[in-house]
Every structure is written in C-alpha cells, then in structure tokens.
Design an enzyme around this catalytic site. Structure first.
Site, PDB file in Angstrom:
ATOM      1  N   SER A 172     -14.002   9.834 -23.882  1.00 27.09           N
ATOM      2  CA  SER A 172     -13.987  11.292 -23.781  1.00 27.09           C
ATOM      3  C   SER A 172     -15.398  11.832 -23.539  1.00 27.09           C
ATOM      4  O   SER A 172     -16.030  11.496 -22.542  1.00 27.09           O
ATOM      5  CB  SER A 172     -13.355  11.875 -25.050  1.00 27.09           C
ATOM      6  N   HIS A 372      -4.709  11.028 -25.069  1.00 24.52           N
ATOM      7  CA  HIS A 372      -6.163  10.938 -25.195  1.00 24.52           C
ATOM      8  C   HIS A 372      -6.612  10.055 -26.357  1.00 24.52           C
ATOM      9  O   HIS A 372      -7.703   9.479 -26.316  1.00 24.52           O
ATOM     10  CB  HIS A 372      -6.736  12.351 -25.367  1.00 24.52           C
TER      11      HIS A 372
END
EC number: 3.1.1.13
Length: 397
Positions: A172, A372
């Site tokens: 990320s 994610h």
C-alpha cells in the site's frame, strides 16, 4: 469527540450485556505484546533498532536476523526490508501465526528481515527536538517518509549488515513511498536489488470505499474535524474494545467488518481468531497532514507533492507556485507487482495504468478474489503470494 467515545462504549456495553455467556474467546497474549515480544513468542530472535532521519525523527525498525532452524549458516544473509502501509506498522508482517506471516517465512527461508515504521506511527513517535504535543512534529506526509525515512532506514541497515543492496517489499503506502524515493533518488535506488510491490496505491482514480469520502471534504473542514496533529492512533479505548468486544464470538465479525468496510470484502480469508491481535496493533496512526495529502491525490487525480494551500507557501517549499508531480517512470529497478481484484484502494483499473509506467516490470500477478488486506493477513497468502516472493528474490540473488 470524548462524548461520542463514551456514548459508543456505553452502546457497546449494552450490546455485550445481551450476548449469551460462554461466547467469549480467550484474549490472545499478543494483544499485550510489542512487536519484538511477538517475534520472540514464536521462537525467533527479535531486535529493535533506532534510526535518526535527516530531519530529526527517531524511527524504530524491528529485525528478525535469522529463522528458527538456520542459526549456524555461514556468510551474510540476504537482507529484505518490509515497509507497511497507511495507518499500519511493522506488526503487519508478524501478526498472523508463524507459518502464515511473511516476516517469519522470510527468516526461515534464510533472509535477514528488517521491518520499518514510518514517522508518526506507534513505534516512531520521537524526535531530537520536537514533542508529539507540538504541531510541528505532525507537519509531515508521505513526502517526508520518502525523502527522509526510507534513505535513513535503508542506509542504517546497509551499515549494520555490511551489505551493498537489499530487497524492498512494500504494501500500500509502503509502495507509494518506495516509488517516490527510488524515482527521485537514483543513488538510493542503486541500493535496492529488487522492488516487490503489494497492492500499490499511487492514484485513486477508480478507488472506492468510505475512507475515500474524506477526500471529498475541503482541507479546512478536515482540520476542524481532526485537528492538525495525530490521526487514528492506537489508544486505550481501541485496546479496550479489542479485548472486551473483539473477543466475543458474535462481535468478532463486527470488528473484522471495520477493516473490510475500508479495504474491500473477502471475509473467508481472514483468521477470525486473530482479530483482537490485529485491532490492538492497527490502526497505528499517522498525521492529519498525511491524510490531507491522500485527499489531494484523490481530488487532483495524480501523485504529486503536498499542496500547502497557497502559491506563496508552495513557492517557499518547492520554488514554484504549485506542487510538483512525481514521475515514477524515472525508476529503473526490477519490479514485481501483485494486485487484488476486490481491492477498493488499489483498484485493478488504477493498477492497469500503473503497469504501463514501470520501466522494468519483471512480474505481475492479479489475484481476483483478494482485497487490500489479504496481502498481509490472508489465510491463503503463503502459497498464493509469499512463496512467489521468496522464489523471485532467490532468482535475483
């Protein structure tokens, strides 16, 4: 905010009073452990190091110098650096059980594992001259993480290990600051053997989810709502909720859904027995300014330096009236990238555009069912991702 917190706790208390007895699972001891203690609990050697950045921040880096079964290997071990994402910390890499956490698997595969902590999170709240009570301490975003944190951390590791290059794994925002640093500082990029990119977020053109709604709000309103200092740190209230709420069988799913609401849904791939551990270490906090910066990425539809809000302030910082854009095409590192089909933050459409901008892309894999968080906590991550990471790094030795 304090009144809202009391109302929330009171409401949760009422809910819990109606939960049948016998539905509370034991509190995992890792709830009350720091990162080094978690590492050592699983039988690995654990270390904590302090790194001073060029602008005075003192960062903590956690290390697993070797695996449990390869204590006596000869010669230096290849070094890998793991960098967490937004609102996270180094615990991300070790909060699953030992055979499911990337940090432990890399150590057992013969790597010297270092796990960074960006300024402003739980483990990096010190400065040579500033206090966390001062606004100046919190005047940073991912710009400074790329400009100061990464060079300081990487150079410290190289000096400590005697190595000339390391592998860099980012998740990320950990990818974001890697792309910025390695494209802006070619001398730093020479110290990276391979860049391994997990769910990178560089643009938010196609991203979705509740967290993105903050990006629609004007910066002054966000400052009125959250102040100018710390954003979503670990706190006594969060820890209380983790211990007294997230250990209830019925409430575990509610706690997990907080993560899913922010990042995308893949409920069956999360180890529900670890939810209390996850929530006592994440969120780990960042600065309000960093969140404002991500809001600007959303509004302006491009990756650029922080907009200080006026031509005069931008000119002071950048010698131009508007913030400069980052050109990641300048990065010349062998790069491997993994993406998820259900990832709300690193949307596959944004990833498709990003892939065309990476000059030395050596590998890409999209995992259709992943969100994610599957990259750090997914039950199937060891065979769908971690084995590939280890194989690729050994190939590029």
């Amino acid at each position: 905010m304090q009144l809202q917190g009391l109302v929330f706790v009171f409401t949760i208390g009422i809910l819990l009073s109606r939960v049948p007895t016998g539905t509370v699972s034991a509190v995992d001891p890792e709830v009350n452990m720091n990162v080094t203690e978690i590492i050592m609990r699983w039988g690995y050697p654990g270390e904590e190091h302090s790194v001073l950045t060029g602008d005075g921040y003192i960062l903590s880096i956690h290390r697993i110098p070797r695996g449990r079964k390869n204590h006596f290997g000869k010669g230096p071990r290849p070094v890998v650096y793991l960098q967490h994402g937004l609102l996270a910390d180094s615990s991300n890499w070790v909060t699953n059980i030992d055979n499911s956490s990337l940090g432990f698997l890399l150590a057992d595969a013969g790597f010297d594992v270092w796990m960074g902590n960006s300024r402003g999170n739980t483990w990096s709240l010190k400065h040579k001259t500033l206090s966390v009570s001062q606004d100046e301490f919190w005047a940073f975003s991912f710009d400074e993480m790329a400009k100061y944190d990464l060079p300081a951390s990487i150079n410290y590791i190289l000096n400590k290990t005697g190595q000339e290059q390391i592998y860099y794994v980012g998740h990320s925002q950990g990818c974001t600051i890697g792309f910025i640093a390695f494209s802006q500082m070619p001398e730093l990029a020479k110290k990276i053997k391979m860049f391994l990119v997990l769910a990178p977020v560089l643009s938010l053109n196609f991203a979705s989810g509740p967290l993105l709604q903050l990006g629609r709000l004007p910066d002054p309103l966000l400052k009125d709502m959250f102040g100018q200092k710390q954003f979503l740190p670990q706190s006594a209230m969060l820890k209380w909720l983790s211990i007294h709420v997230c250990t209830h069988v019925i409430m575990k799913e509610l706690c997990a859904n907080v993560f899913f609401l922010l990042c995308g849904f893949n409920e069956k791939n999360l180890n529900m027995s670890r939810v209390d551990v996850y929530t006592t270490h994440c969120p780990a906090g960042t600065s309000v300014q960093n969140m404002l910066h991500w809001g600007q990425v959303f509004k302006y539809r491009k990756l650029q330096a922080f907009d200080w809000g006026s031509s005069e302030k931008n000119y002071f910082h950048y010698n131009q009236s508007f913030p400069p854009s980052y050109n990641i095409k300048n990065m010349r590192l062998p790069t491997a990238l993994w993406s998820g089909g259900r990832d709300w933050l690193a949307d596959i459409n944004d990833i498709t555009i990003l892939l065309t901008q990476i000059p030395k892309l050596v590998y890409h894999k999209n995992i259709p069912e992943w969100d994610h968080l599957d990259f750090i906590w997914g039950l199937d991550a060891p065979w769908k991702l971690y084995d590939e990471i280890i194989s690729l790094m050994k190939k590029y030795q």
